[in-house]
Design a protein around this motif. Structure first.
Motif, PDB file in Angstrom:
ATOM      1  N   GLY A  88     -26.285 -10.092  14.182  1.00  0.00           N
ATOM      2  CA  GLY A  88     -26.837 -10.487  13.282  1.00  0.00           C
ATOM      3  C   GLY A  88     -26.151 -11.593  12.461  1.00  0.00           C
ATOM      4  O   GLY A  88     -24.514 -10.586  12.255  1.00  0.00           O
ATOM      5  N   ARG A  89     -25.672 -12.298  12.071  1.00  0.00           N
ATOM      6  CA  ARG A  89     -24.923 -13.151  11.082  1.00  0.00           C
ATOM      7  C   ARG A  89     -24.714 -12.603   9.664  1.00  0.00           C
ATOM      8  O   ARG A  89     -24.697 -13.643   8.828  1.00  0.00           O
ATOM      9  N   GLY A  93     -24.640 -10.607   7.829  1.00  0.00           N
ATOM     10  CA  GLY A  93     -24.038  -9.631   7.129  1.00  0.00           C
ATOM     11  C   GLY A  93     -23.308  -8.121   7.207  1.00  0.00           C
ATOM     12  O   GLY A  93     -22.320  -7.700   7.605  1.00  0.00           O
ATOM     13  N   LYS A 140     -32.875  -5.669  17.922  1.00  0.00           N
ATOM     14  CA  LYS A 140     -34.149  -5.527  16.554  1.00  0.00           C
ATOM     15  C   LYS A 140     -35.422  -5.599  16.864  1.00  0.00           C
ATOM     16  O   LYS A 140     -36.350  -5.044  16.386  1.00  0.00           O
ATOM     17  N   ASN A 171     -34.453 -15.819   6.137  1.00  0.00           N
ATOM     18  CA  ASN A 171     -33.132 -14.913   5.545  1.00  0.00           C
ATOM     19  C   ASN A 171     -32.104 -16.601   5.075  1.00  0.00           C
ATOM     20  O   ASN A 171     -31.034 -16.331   5.389  1.00  0.00           O
ATOM     21  N   ASP A 219     -31.675 -16.933   1.326  1.00  0.00           N
ATOM     22  CA  ASP A 219     -31.161 -16.399   0.360  1.00  0.00           C
ATOM     23  C   ASP A 219     -29.603 -16.322  -0.264  1.00  0.00           C
ATOM     24  O   ASP A 219     -28.981 -17.392  -1.369  1.00  0.00           O
ATOM     25  N   SER A 236     -26.654 -15.867  -1.413  1.00  0.00           N
ATOM     26  CA  SER A 236     -26.028 -15.567  -2.372  1.00  0.00           C
ATOM     27  C   SER A 236     -24.750 -14.960  -2.339  1.00  0.00           C
ATOM     28  O   SER A 236     -24.152 -14.909  -3.685  1.00  0.00           O
ATOM     29  N   GLY A 287     -31.670 -11.128  -1.920  1.00  0.00           N
ATOM     30  CA  GLY A 287     -31.561 -11.519   0.299  1.00  0.00           C
ATOM     31  C   GLY A 287     -31.381  -9.908   0.957  1.00  0.00           C
ATOM     32  O   GLY A 287     -31.006 -10.248   2.189  1.00  0.00           O
ATOM     33  N   GLU A 288     -31.069  -9.602   0.138  1.00  0.00           N
ATOM     34  CA  GLU A 288     -31.464  -7.890   0.937  1.00  0.00           C
ATOM     35  C   GLU A 288     -33.130  -8.172   1.760  1.00  0.00           C
ATOM     36  O   GLU A 288     -33.804  -8.309   0.703  1.00  0.00           O
ATOM     37  N   GLU A 289     -33.259  -7.864   2.542  1.00  0.00           N
ATOM     38  CA  GLU A 289     -34.730  -7.732   3.503  1.00  0.00           C
ATOM     39  C   GLU A 289     -36.265  -7.719   2.765  1.00  0.00           C
ATOM     40  O   GLU A 289     -36.782  -7.939   2.555  1.00  0.00           O
ATOM     41  N   VAL A 333     -36.644  -9.909  10.317  1.00  0.00           N
ATOM     42  CA  VAL A 333     -35.478 -10.128   9.462  1.00  0.00           C
ATOM     43  C   VAL A 333     -34.758 -11.346   9.711  1.00  0.00           C
ATOM     44  O   VAL A 333     -33.814 -10.097  10.281  1.00  0.00           O
ATOM     45  N   ASN A 334     -34.169 -12.345  10.421  1.00  0.00           N
ATOM     46  CA  ASN A 334     -33.061 -12.280  10.592  1.00  0.00           C
ATOM     47  C   ASN A 334     -32.050 -14.142   9.659  1.00  0.00           C
ATOM     48  O   ASN A 334     -33.303 -14.589   8.799  1.00  0.00           O
ATOM     49  N   ASN A 335     -30.544 -13.897  10.106  1.00  0.00           N
ATOM     50  CA  ASN A 335     -30.350 -15.427   8.918  1.00  0.00           C
ATOM     51  C   ASN A 335     -30.501 -16.127   9.655  1.00  0.00           C
ATOM     52  O   ASN A 335     -30.789 -16.826  10.807  1.00  0.00           O
ATOM     53  N   GLY A 364     -28.022  -1.447  -0.138  1.00  0.00           N
ATOM     54  CA  GLY A 364     -26.585  -1.402   0.041  1.00  0.00           C
ATOM     55  C   GLY A 364     -25.859  -2.164  -0.938  1.00  0.00           C
ATOM     56  O   GLY A 364     -24.470  -1.938  -1.408  1.00  0.00           O
ATOM     57  N   LEU A 365     -26.616  -3.061  -1.984  1.00  0.00           N
ATOM     58  CA  LEU A 365     -26.205  -3.467  -3.070  1.00  0.00           C
ATOM     59  C   LEU A 365     -24.636  -2.791  -3.104  1.00  0.00           C
ATOM     60  O   LEU A 365     -24.292  -2.719  -4.166  1.00  0.00           O
TER      61      LEU A 365
HETATM   62  C1  LIG Z   1     -27.706  -6.863  -1.619  1.00  0.00           C
HETATM   63  C2  LIG Z   1     -27.732  -7.663  -0.426  1.00  0.00           C
HETATM   64  C3  LIG Z   1     -27.787  -9.171  -0.509  1.00  0.00           C
HETATM   65  C4  LIG Z   1     -27.629  -9.084   0.960  1.00  0.00           C
HETATM   66  N1  LIG Z   1     -28.003 -10.968   1.204  1.00  0.00           N
HETATM   67  C5  LIG Z   1     -28.214 -11.173   2.115  1.00  0.00           C
HETATM   68  C6  LIG Z   1     -28.435 -12.681   2.393  1.00  0.00           C
HETATM   69  O1  LIG Z   1     -28.130 -13.565   1.084  1.00  0.00           O
HETATM   70  N2  LIG Z   1     -28.573 -13.577   3.397  1.00  0.00           N
HETATM   71  C7  LIG Z   1     -29.067 -12.719   4.495  1.00  0.00           C
HETATM   72  O2  LIG Z   1     -29.292 -13.544   6.119  1.00  0.00           O
HETATM   73  N3  LIG Z   1     -28.985 -11.462   5.032  1.00  0.00           N
HETATM   74  C8  LIG Z   1     -28.306 -10.254   3.426  1.00  0.00           C
HETATM   75  N4  LIG Z   1     -28.681  -9.510   2.932  1.00  0.00           N
HETATM   76  C9  LIG Z   1     -28.371  -8.619   4.817  1.00  0.00           C
HETATM   77  C10 LIG Z   1     -30.350  -8.534   5.016  1.00  0.00           C
HETATM   78  O3  LIG Z   1     -30.529  -7.305   4.360  1.00  0.00           O
HETATM   79  C11 LIG Z   1     -30.086  -8.679   6.588  1.00  0.00           C
HETATM   80  O4  LIG Z   1     -29.544  -7.542   7.202  1.00  0.00           O
HETATM   81  C12 LIG Z   1     -30.150  -9.330   7.275  1.00  0.00           C
HETATM   82  O5  LIG Z   1     -30.859 -11.130   6.697  1.00  0.00           O
HETATM   83  C13 LIG Z   1     -30.843  -9.647   8.738  1.00  0.00           C
HETATM   84  O6  LIG Z   1     -30.633 -11.030   9.540  1.00  0.00           O
HETATM   85  P1  LIG Z   1     -29.812 -10.852  10.594  1.00  0.00           P
HETATM   86  O7  LIG Z   1     -30.391 -10.030  11.333  1.00  0.00           O
HETATM   87  O8  LIG Z   1     -29.608 -11.991  11.155  1.00  0.00           O
HETATM   88  O9  LIG Z   1     -28.110 -10.725  10.109  1.00  0.00           O
HETATM   89  C14 LIG Z   1     -28.477  -8.803   2.194  1.00  0.00           C
HETATM   90  C15 LIG Z   1     -27.945  -7.415   2.233  1.00  0.00           C
HETATM   91  C16 LIG Z   1     -28.177  -6.711   0.936  1.00  0.00           C
HETATM   92  C17 LIG Z   1     -28.142  -5.679   1.391  1.00  0.00           C
END
Ligand SMILES: Cc1cc2nc3c(=O)[nH]c(=O)nc-3n(C[C@H](O)[C@H](O)[C@H](O)COP(=O)(O)O)c2cc1C
Ligand code: SF4
Length: 435
Positions: free
Chosen positions: A47-48, A50, A58, A75, A77, A79, A166-168, A201-203, A396-397
Protein backbone atom coordinates in the motif's frame (compact mmCIF):
# COMPACT_ATOMS: atom_id res chain seq x y z
CA UNK A 1 3.24 9.17 -14.66
CA UNK A 2 4.14 9.21 -18.36
CA UNK A 3 0.67 10.59 -19.28
CA UNK A 4 0.85 13.49 -16.88
CA UNK A 5 0.89 17.03 -18.31
CA UNK A 6 -0.25 15.86 -21.75
CA UNK A 7 -3.08 18.23 -22.57
CA UNK A 8 -5.82 15.67 -23.26
CA UNK A 9 -4.62 12.96 -20.90
CA UNK A 10 -7.54 13.18 -18.43
CA UNK A 11 -10.15 12.32 -21.10
CA UNK A 12 -11.47 8.82 -21.70
CA UNK A 13 -10.70 8.95 -25.42
CA UNK A 14 -7.07 9.93 -24.84
CA UNK A 15 -6.70 7.30 -22.15
CA UNK A 16 -8.12 4.62 -24.43
CA UNK A 17 -5.87 5.75 -27.28
CA UNK A 18 -2.94 5.10 -24.93
CA UNK A 19 -4.13 1.55 -24.23
CA UNK A 20 -6.31 2.47 -21.27
CA UNK A 21 -8.91 0.00 -19.97
CA UNK A 22 -7.21 -2.92 -21.73
CA UNK A 23 -6.15 -4.29 -18.34
CA UNK A 24 -9.77 -4.23 -17.19
CA UNK A 25 -10.92 -5.85 -20.42
CA UNK A 26 -8.33 -8.60 -20.01
CA UNK A 27 -9.20 -9.20 -16.35
CA UNK A 28 -12.95 -9.36 -16.88
CA UNK A 29 -12.66 -11.55 -19.99
CA UNK A 30 -9.88 -13.93 -18.95
CA UNK A 31 -9.45 -13.90 -15.17
CA UNK A 32 -11.55 -14.81 -12.18
CA UNK A 33 -11.62 -12.37 -9.23
CA UNK A 34 -9.46 -14.82 -7.29
CA UNK A 35 -6.88 -14.80 -10.09
CA UNK A 36 -6.72 -11.00 -10.06
CA UNK A 37 -6.23 -11.07 -6.29
CA UNK A 38 -3.51 -13.71 -6.62
CA UNK A 39 -1.76 -11.65 -9.31
CA UNK A 40 -1.71 -8.58 -7.08
CA UNK A 41 -0.48 -10.75 -4.20
CA UNK A 42 2.29 -12.23 -6.37
CA UNK A 43 3.38 -8.77 -7.48
CA UNK A 44 4.37 -7.87 -3.92
CA UNK A 45 2.45 -4.57 -4.18
CA UNK A 46 2.44 -2.79 -0.83
CA UNK A 47 0.00 0.00 0.00
CA UNK A 48 1.18 3.48 -0.94
CA UNK A 49 -0.94 5.26 1.70
CA UNK A 50 1.69 5.12 4.43
CA UNK A 51 1.71 1.78 6.22
CA UNK A 52 2.98 -0.35 3.31
CA UNK A 53 0.65 -3.26 4.01
CA UNK A 54 0.64 -5.93 1.23
CA UNK A 55 -2.41 -5.14 -0.91
CA UNK A 56 -3.30 -8.61 -2.19
CA UNK A 57 -3.00 -10.04 1.31
CA UNK A 58 -5.35 -7.36 2.66
CA UNK A 59 -7.94 -8.35 0.05
CA UNK A 60 -7.81 -11.98 1.20
CA UNK A 61 -8.94 -10.94 4.71
CA UNK A 62 -12.44 -10.30 3.35
CA UNK A 63 -14.83 -13.07 4.39
CA UNK A 64 -15.30 -15.69 1.69
CA UNK A 65 -18.77 -15.99 0.13
CA UNK A 66 -20.14 -13.05 2.08
CA UNK A 67 -23.87 -12.87 1.22
CA UNK A 68 -24.20 -9.09 1.57
CA UNK A 69 -22.40 -6.17 -0.04
CA UNK A 70 -18.64 -5.60 0.09
CA UNK A 71 -17.39 -2.03 -0.12
CA UNK A 72 -14.21 -0.50 -1.49
CA UNK A 73 -13.15 2.79 0.10
CA UNK A 74 -10.50 4.64 -1.83
CA UNK A 75 -8.52 6.94 0.38
CA UNK A 76 -7.83 10.27 -1.31
CA UNK A 77 -7.81 12.30 1.89
CA UNK A 78 -4.08 12.99 1.46
CA UNK A 79 -3.61 15.28 4.45
CA UNK A 80 -0.03 14.35 5.33
CA UNK A 81 1.93 17.61 5.07
CA UNK A 82 3.90 18.09 1.84
CA UNK A 83 2.21 15.10 0.17
CA UNK A 84 0.51 15.65 -3.19
CA UNK A 85 1.00 12.53 -5.33
CA UNK A 86 -2.68 11.47 -5.09
CA UNK A 87 -3.76 14.94 -6.15
CA UNK A 88 -1.61 14.93 -9.30
CA UNK A 89 -2.80 11.44 -10.25
CA UNK A 90 -6.46 12.41 -9.86
CA UNK A 91 -6.14 15.75 -11.66
CA UNK A 92 -3.96 14.56 -14.52
CA UNK A 93 -4.78 10.91 -15.09
CA UNK A 94 -8.10 10.09 -13.40
CA UNK A 95 -8.92 7.14 -15.68
CA UNK A 96 -5.70 5.36 -14.74
CA UNK A 97 -6.82 5.61 -11.11
CA UNK A 98 -10.40 4.64 -11.94
CA UNK A 99 -9.31 1.58 -13.91
CA UNK A 100 -7.33 0.42 -10.87
CA UNK A 101 -10.35 1.00 -8.64
CA UNK A 102 -12.64 -0.99 -10.96
CA UNK A 103 -10.06 -3.81 -11.11
CA UNK A 104 -9.73 -3.81 -7.32
CA UNK A 105 -13.51 -4.05 -6.98
CA UNK A 106 -13.64 -6.88 -9.50
CA UNK A 107 -10.97 -8.76 -7.51
CA UNK A 108 -12.67 -8.24 -4.15
CA UNK A 109 -16.26 -8.54 -5.44
CA UNK A 110 -17.01 -5.09 -4.09
CA UNK A 111 -20.23 -3.69 -5.50
CA UNK A 112 -19.75 -0.08 -4.41
CA UNK A 113 -16.61 2.07 -4.52
CA UNK A 114 -16.53 5.18 -2.36
CA UNK A 115 -13.74 7.58 -3.24
CA UNK A 116 -13.09 9.84 -0.28
CA UNK A 117 -11.39 13.04 -1.49
CA UNK A 118 -10.10 15.75 0.81
CA UNK A 119 -12.21 18.87 0.67
CA UNK A 120 -9.44 21.17 -0.56
CA UNK A 121 -8.96 19.13 -3.74
CA UNK A 122 -11.47 20.93 -6.01
CA UNK A 123 -9.82 20.32 -9.43
CA UNK A 124 -9.05 16.70 -8.51
CA UNK A 125 -12.66 16.13 -7.45
CA UNK A 126 -13.97 17.60 -10.68
CA UNK A 127 -11.53 15.61 -12.85
CA UNK A 128 -12.41 12.35 -11.12
CA UNK A 129 -16.16 13.02 -11.27
CA UNK A 130 -15.86 13.69 -15.01
CA UNK A 131 -13.96 10.41 -15.43
CA UNK A 132 -16.65 8.56 -13.44
CA UNK A 133 -19.39 10.06 -15.64
CA UNK A 134 -17.48 9.08 -18.79
CA UNK A 135 -16.97 5.56 -17.45
CA UNK A 136 -20.70 5.16 -16.76
CA UNK A 137 -21.42 6.36 -20.32
CA UNK A 138 -18.98 3.80 -21.75
CA UNK A 139 -20.31 0.83 -19.78
CA UNK A 140 -17.23 0.67 -17.54
CA UNK A 141 -19.32 1.36 -14.44
CA UNK A 142 -22.88 0.41 -13.57
CA UNK A 143 -24.64 -2.87 -14.42
CA UNK A 144 -23.07 -5.63 -16.53
CA UNK A 145 -19.70 -4.00 -17.00
CA UNK A 146 -18.17 -4.95 -20.38
CA UNK A 147 -21.14 -7.25 -20.90
CA UNK A 148 -20.29 -9.46 -17.93
CA UNK A 149 -22.06 -10.31 -14.70
CA UNK A 150 -20.08 -7.58 -12.92
CA UNK A 151 -21.86 -4.59 -11.38
CA UNK A 152 -20.23 -1.62 -9.71
CA UNK A 153 -21.39 1.81 -8.59
CA UNK A 154 -18.79 4.52 -7.83
CA UNK A 155 -19.41 7.56 -5.63
CA UNK A 156 -17.18 10.51 -4.87
CA UNK A 157 -17.37 11.74 -1.29
CA UNK A 158 -15.76 15.03 -0.28
CA UNK A 159 -14.25 15.21 3.18
CA UNK A 160 -14.53 18.30 5.33
CA UNK A 161 -10.80 18.85 5.79
CA UNK A 162 -9.22 17.01 8.70
CA UNK A 163 -6.07 14.89 8.86
CA UNK A 164 -7.80 12.19 10.89
CA UNK A 165 -10.25 11.54 8.01
CA UNK A 166 -7.34 9.76 6.29
CA UNK A 167 -7.07 7.13 9.03
CA UNK A 168 -9.05 4.26 7.57
CA UNK A 169 -11.68 3.90 10.29
CA UNK A 170 -11.93 7.68 10.75
CA UNK A 171 -12.58 7.82 7.01
CA UNK A 172 -15.31 5.20 7.33
CA UNK A 173 -17.00 7.04 10.22
CA UNK A 174 -16.88 10.27 8.22
CA UNK A 175 -18.30 8.53 5.16
CA UNK A 176 -21.18 7.32 7.32
CA UNK A 177 -21.93 10.95 8.18
CA UNK A 178 -20.39 10.98 11.66
CA UNK A 179 -17.45 12.73 13.27
CA UNK A 180 -14.23 11.09 12.01
CA UNK A 181 -13.33 9.36 15.25
CA UNK A 182 -11.19 6.29 14.54
CA UNK A 183 -12.62 2.97 15.73
CA UNK A 184 -10.97 0.53 18.08
CA UNK A 185 -9.62 -2.43 16.09
CA UNK A 186 -10.40 -5.31 15.87
CA UNK A 187 -12.75 -5.67 14.15
CA UNK A 188 -10.72 -4.54 11.16
CA UNK A 189 -12.53 -3.00 8.17
CA UNK A 190 -12.17 -6.21 6.12
CA UNK A 191 -14.56 -7.82 8.60
CA UNK A 192 -16.64 -4.84 9.71
CA UNK A 193 -16.07 -1.60 7.84
CA UNK A 194 -18.34 0.90 6.10
CA UNK A 195 -21.94 0.50 7.26
CA UNK A 196 -20.64 -2.49 9.31
CA UNK A 197 -20.01 -4.48 6.10
CA UNK A 198 -16.70 -5.99 4.90
CA UNK A 199 -14.64 -3.16 3.43
CA UNK A 200 -11.25 -2.65 1.83
CA UNK A 201 -9.51 0.69 2.24
CA UNK A 202 -6.82 1.46 -0.33
CA UNK A 203 -4.92 4.54 -1.37
CA UNK A 204 -5.24 6.22 -4.80
CA UNK A 205 -1.65 5.42 -5.81
CA UNK A 206 -2.13 1.79 -4.76
CA UNK A 207 -5.13 1.58 -7.10
CA UNK A 208 -3.11 3.10 -9.94
CA UNK A 209 -0.44 0.40 -9.42
CA UNK A 210 -3.10 -2.33 -9.77
CA UNK A 211 -3.88 -1.09 -13.30
CA UNK A 212 -0.28 -1.68 -14.37
CA UNK A 213 0.17 -4.96 -12.54
CA UNK A 214 -2.77 -6.46 -14.41
CA UNK A 215 -1.84 -4.73 -17.67
CA UNK A 216 1.90 -5.39 -17.72
CA UNK A 217 2.24 -8.38 -15.43
CA UNK A 218 3.92 -9.44 -12.23
CA UNK A 219 7.38 -9.81 -13.77
CA UNK A 220 7.34 -6.23 -15.03
CA UNK A 221 6.28 -4.89 -11.63
CA UNK A 222 8.82 -6.99 -9.75
CA UNK A 223 11.63 -5.90 -12.06
CA UNK A 224 11.31 -2.40 -10.54
CA UNK A 225 12.35 -1.47 -7.00
CA UNK A 226 14.14 -3.42 -4.29
CA UNK A 227 13.74 -7.20 -3.95
CA UNK A 228 13.01 -8.79 -0.59
CA UNK A 229 16.12 -9.59 1.46
CA UNK A 230 16.44 -13.41 1.31
CA UNK A 231 18.16 -13.39 4.72
CA UNK A 232 15.21 -11.63 6.32
CA UNK A 233 11.99 -13.68 6.13
CA UNK A 234 10.00 -10.69 7.41
CA UNK A 235 11.07 -8.43 4.54
CA UNK A 236 8.32 -8.29 1.91
CA UNK A 237 10.45 -6.22 -0.50
CA UNK A 238 9.71 -2.85 -2.07
CA UNK A 239 8.52 -3.54 -5.59
CA UNK A 240 7.28 -1.19 -8.26
CA UNK A 241 7.45 2.52 -9.00
CA UNK A 242 6.75 5.26 -6.46
CA UNK A 243 5.71 8.87 -6.78
CA UNK A 244 8.11 10.90 -4.63
CA UNK A 245 7.12 14.43 -3.58
CA UNK A 246 10.04 16.85 -3.12
CA UNK A 247 9.49 20.11 -1.27
CA UNK A 248 11.11 22.54 1.15
CA UNK A 249 14.49 24.19 0.56
CA UNK A 250 15.33 22.80 -2.88
CA UNK A 251 15.72 24.58 -6.21
CA UNK A 252 13.17 22.42 -8.01
CA UNK A 253 10.33 21.17 -5.83
CA UNK A 254 7.94 18.76 -7.52
CA UNK A 255 6.82 15.20 -8.08
CA UNK A 256 8.97 12.48 -9.64
CA UNK A 257 8.26 8.85 -10.43
CA UNK A 258 11.17 6.54 -9.67
CA UNK A 259 11.77 2.92 -8.75
CA UNK A 260 11.31 2.39 -5.01
CA UNK A 261 14.65 2.64 -3.26
CA UNK A 262 16.06 6.00 -4.44
CA UNK A 263 18.15 7.75 -1.78
CA UNK A 264 17.27 11.13 -0.29
CA UNK A 265 20.56 12.46 -1.65
CA UNK A 266 19.65 11.51 -5.22
CA UNK A 267 16.20 12.99 -4.79
CA UNK A 268 17.64 16.30 -3.65
CA UNK A 269 20.64 16.54 -5.97
CA UNK A 270 19.45 14.82 -9.16
CA UNK A 271 15.73 15.51 -9.11
CA UNK A 272 15.23 18.48 -6.78
CA UNK A 273 17.94 20.65 -8.34
CA UNK A 274 20.03 20.71 -5.13
CA UNK A 275 19.56 22.71 -1.95
CA UNK A 276 18.50 26.29 -2.63
CA UNK A 277 20.61 29.46 -2.29
CA UNK A 278 23.85 27.47 -2.54
CA UNK A 279 23.38 26.25 1.03
CA UNK A 280 23.83 22.80 2.51
CA UNK A 281 21.00 20.69 3.88
CA UNK A 282 20.66 20.29 7.63
CA UNK A 283 18.15 17.45 7.37
CA UNK A 284 14.77 16.40 6.07
CA UNK A 285 11.38 15.03 6.88
CA UNK A 286 11.52 11.88 4.74
CA UNK A 287 7.94 10.68 4.38
CA UNK A 288 5.48 13.13 5.82
CA UNK A 289 5.77 14.60 9.32
CA UNK A 290 4.71 11.39 11.04
CA UNK A 291 7.72 9.37 9.88
CA UNK A 292 10.34 11.33 11.83
CA UNK A 293 13.44 13.25 10.79
CA UNK A 294 16.73 12.49 9.05
CA UNK A 295 19.99 14.37 9.42
CA UNK A 296 22.03 15.27 6.34
CA UNK A 297 24.45 12.48 7.27
CA UNK A 298 21.57 10.00 6.77
CA UNK A 299 20.71 11.16 3.23
CA UNK A 300 22.20 8.01 1.66
CA UNK A 301 19.31 6.04 3.15
CA UNK A 302 17.19 4.26 0.55
CA UNK A 303 13.60 5.42 0.50
CA UNK A 304 12.01 1.99 0.26
CA UNK A 305 9.82 0.27 2.83
CA UNK A 306 12.82 -0.92 4.88
CA UNK A 307 15.28 1.97 4.53
CA UNK A 308 13.93 4.75 6.78
CA UNK A 309 13.51 2.28 9.67
CA UNK A 310 17.29 1.66 9.60
CA UNK A 311 17.86 5.24 10.74
CA UNK A 312 15.11 5.19 13.33
CA UNK A 313 12.26 6.59 11.24
CA UNK A 314 8.79 5.10 11.52
CA UNK A 315 8.73 3.95 7.88
CA UNK A 316 8.52 5.14 4.28
CA UNK A 317 5.21 6.89 4.92
CA UNK A 318 4.02 8.88 1.91
CA UNK A 319 7.57 9.30 0.53
CA UNK A 320 7.07 13.07 0.62
CA UNK A 321 10.52 14.48 1.32
CA UNK A 322 10.81 17.99 2.79
CA UNK A 323 14.32 19.39 2.93
CA UNK A 324 15.42 22.01 5.43
CA UNK A 325 18.65 23.91 4.90
CA UNK A 326 21.52 24.59 7.30
CA UNK A 327 20.05 27.93 8.39
CA UNK A 328 16.79 26.39 9.54
CA UNK A 329 16.19 26.36 13.27
CA UNK A 330 15.29 22.90 14.58
CA UNK A 331 13.36 24.63 17.35
CA UNK A 332 11.07 26.07 14.67
CA UNK A 333 10.79 22.73 12.84
CA UNK A 334 9.82 21.10 16.13
CA UNK A 335 7.23 23.78 16.84
CA UNK A 336 5.69 23.49 13.36
CA UNK A 337 5.34 19.73 13.72
CA UNK A 338 3.85 19.93 17.21
CA UNK A 339 1.40 22.62 16.14
CA UNK A 340 0.14 20.40 13.31
CA UNK A 341 -0.48 17.32 15.44
CA UNK A 342 -2.01 19.18 18.36
CA UNK A 343 -4.48 20.73 15.94
CA UNK A 344 -5.27 17.43 14.21
CA UNK A 345 -5.64 15.10 17.22
CA UNK A 346 -9.30 14.08 17.32
CA UNK A 347 -9.22 14.14 21.12
CA UNK A 348 -10.71 10.69 21.82
CA UNK A 349 -7.66 9.29 23.65
CA UNK A 350 -6.25 11.14 26.65
CA UNK A 351 -2.57 10.37 25.90
CA UNK A 352 -2.89 11.79 22.37
CA UNK A 353 -5.12 14.73 23.23
CA UNK A 354 -3.06 15.82 26.25
CA UNK A 355 0.32 14.61 24.97
CA UNK A 356 0.16 16.58 21.71
CA UNK A 357 -0.91 19.62 23.75
CA UNK A 358 1.99 19.25 26.20
CA UNK A 359 4.49 18.81 23.37
CA UNK A 360 3.18 21.94 21.66
CA UNK A 361 3.39 23.99 24.85
CA UNK A 362 6.97 22.86 25.47
CA UNK A 363 8.01 23.39 21.82
CA UNK A 364 6.48 26.87 21.90
CA UNK A 365 8.27 27.76 25.14
CA UNK A 366 11.51 26.44 23.69
CA UNK A 367 11.31 28.45 20.46
CA UNK A 368 10.60 31.60 22.43
CA UNK A 369 13.90 31.16 24.23
CA UNK A 370 12.32 30.07 27.52
CA UNK A 371 13.11 26.36 27.28
CA UNK A 372 14.77 24.30 30.02
CA UNK A 373 17.22 21.44 29.44
CA UNK A 374 14.87 19.04 31.23
CA UNK A 375 12.18 19.86 28.62
CA UNK A 376 14.09 17.73 26.11
CA UNK A 377 13.70 14.68 28.32
CA UNK A 378 10.00 15.38 28.82
CA UNK A 379 9.52 15.67 25.04
CA UNK A 380 11.27 12.34 24.53
CA UNK A 381 9.19 10.64 27.23
CA UNK A 382 5.88 11.94 25.89
CA UNK A 383 6.93 11.04 22.34
CA UNK A 384 7.75 7.50 23.47
CA UNK A 385 4.57 6.89 25.43
CA UNK A 386 1.75 8.10 23.18
CA UNK A 387 0.61 5.87 20.35
CA UNK A 388 -0.86 2.62 19.20
CA UNK A 389 2.60 0.99 19.35
CA UNK A 390 3.06 1.58 23.09
CA UNK A 391 -0.61 0.57 23.36
CA UNK A 392 -2.03 3.79 24.76
CA UNK A 393 -4.18 5.10 21.90
CA UNK A 394 -6.78 4.02 19.36
CA UNK A 395 -5.00 5.07 16.18
CA UNK A 396 -1.59 5.82 14.75
CA UNK A 397 -1.87 9.60 14.74
CA UNK A 398 -0.25 9.69 18.15
CA UNK A 399 2.71 7.54 17.05
CA UNK A 400 3.14 9.94 14.14
CA UNK A 401 2.99 12.91 16.51
CA UNK A 402 5.57 11.48 18.91
CA UNK A 403 8.03 10.12 16.37
CA UNK A 404 9.35 13.37 14.85
CA UNK A 405 9.49 14.98 18.29
CA UNK A 406 11.68 12.33 19.87
CA UNK A 407 13.80 12.19 16.73
CA UNK A 408 14.28 15.95 16.70
CA UNK A 409 15.53 15.69 20.28
CA UNK A 410 17.74 12.63 19.69
CA UNK A 411 19.20 13.67 16.33
CA UNK A 412 19.53 17.41 16.89
CA UNK A 413 20.11 17.46 20.66
CA UNK A 414 23.28 19.54 20.51
CA UNK A 415 21.56 22.32 18.57
CA UNK A 416 18.54 22.30 20.86
CA UNK A 417 20.72 22.32 23.98
CA UNK A 418 22.82 25.23 22.80
CA UNK A 419 19.65 27.03 21.74
CA UNK A 420 18.20 26.60 25.24
CA UNK A 421 21.47 27.63 26.89
CA UNK A 422 21.72 30.78 24.81
CA UNK A 423 18.06 31.64 25.43
CA UNK A 424 17.85 32.93 21.88
CA UNK A 425 14.70 33.33 19.85
CA UNK A 426 14.46 31.17 16.73
CA UNK A 427 14.68 32.93 13.39
CA UNK A 428 11.42 33.09 11.45
CA UNK A 429 11.09 30.00 9.28
CA UNK A 430 9.36 29.59 5.91
CA UNK A 431 6.19 27.58 6.46
CA UNK A 432 6.89 23.86 6.06
CA UNK A 433 3.33 22.63 6.24
CA UNK A 434 1.98 23.95 2.92
CA UNK A 435 0.92 21.67 0.07
C1 LIG B 1 -3.57 9.65 11.24
C2 LIG B 1 -3.54 8.87 9.98
C3 LIG B 1 -3.78 9.52 8.76
C4 LIG B 1 -3.76 8.82 7.57
N1 LIG B 1 -3.98 9.48 6.41
C5 LIG B 1 -4.00 8.80 5.24
C6 LIG B 1 -4.27 9.46 4.00
O1 LIG B 1 -4.48 10.68 3.96
N2 LIG B 1 -4.27 8.71 2.87
C7 LIG B 1 -4.05 7.35 2.89
O2 LIG B 1 -4.11 6.69 1.85
N3 LIG B 1 -3.78 6.70 4.03
C8 LIG B 1 -3.76 7.39 5.20
N4 LIG B 1 -3.53 6.71 6.37
C9 LIG B 1 -3.36 5.25 6.30
C10 LIG B 1 -4.75 4.57 6.25
O3 LIG B 1 -5.19 4.35 7.57
C11 LIG B 1 -4.69 3.21 5.52
O4 LIG B 1 -3.65 2.44 6.05
C12 LIG B 1 -4.48 3.36 4.02
O5 LIG B 1 -5.42 4.22 3.43
C13 LIG B 1 -4.58 1.98 3.38
O6 LIG B 1 -4.32 2.07 2.00
P1 LIG B 1 -3.07 1.32 1.33
O7 LIG B 1 -3.03 -0.06 1.93
O8 LIG B 1 -3.39 1.31 -0.12
O9 LIG B 1 -1.87 2.12 1.69
C14 LIG B 1 -3.51 7.42 7.59
C15 LIG B 1 -3.27 6.77 8.79
C16 LIG B 1 -3.26 7.49 9.98
C17 LIG B 1 -2.98 6.77 11.26
S1 SF4 C 1 -4.74 8.54 18.79
FE1 SF4 C 1 -5.31 10.69 18.71
S2 SF4 C 1 -6.20 10.97 16.72
FE2 SF4 C 1 -6.16 8.75 17.08
S3 SF4 C 1 -8.14 8.27 17.98
FE3 SF4 C 1 -6.79 8.73 19.68
S4 SF4 C 1 -7.06 10.92 20.08
FE4 SF4 C 1 -7.90 10.49 18.06
Amino acid sequence: MRRILKSASPSLDAYRADGGYQALQKAVAEMTPAQVTQTVKDSGLRGRGGAGFPTGLKWTFLPKDHPGPIYMCINADESEPCTFNNRILMEQDPHQVLEGIILSCYATRASIAYIYVRYEYGPATRALQKAIDEAYGAGLLGRNILGKDFHLEAYLHRGAGAYICGEETGLIESLEGKRAWPRIKPPFPAVEGAFRKPTVVNNIETAACVTHIIGKGVEWFKSIGVPADPKNPRDAGSYGPKLYCISGHVNKPGLVELPLGVTVRDLVDKHGGGVWKGRKAKGCIPGGFSMGLMTEAEFDTALDFAGPGKVGCLGLGTAAVTIFDEETSIAEVLYNICRFFEHESCGQCTPCREGTGWMLKIADRLRRGQGRLEDLQILEEVGDKIGIMPGTTICGLADGAGWPVKQAVRKFRKELESYIRSGQKAKALPVLTGH
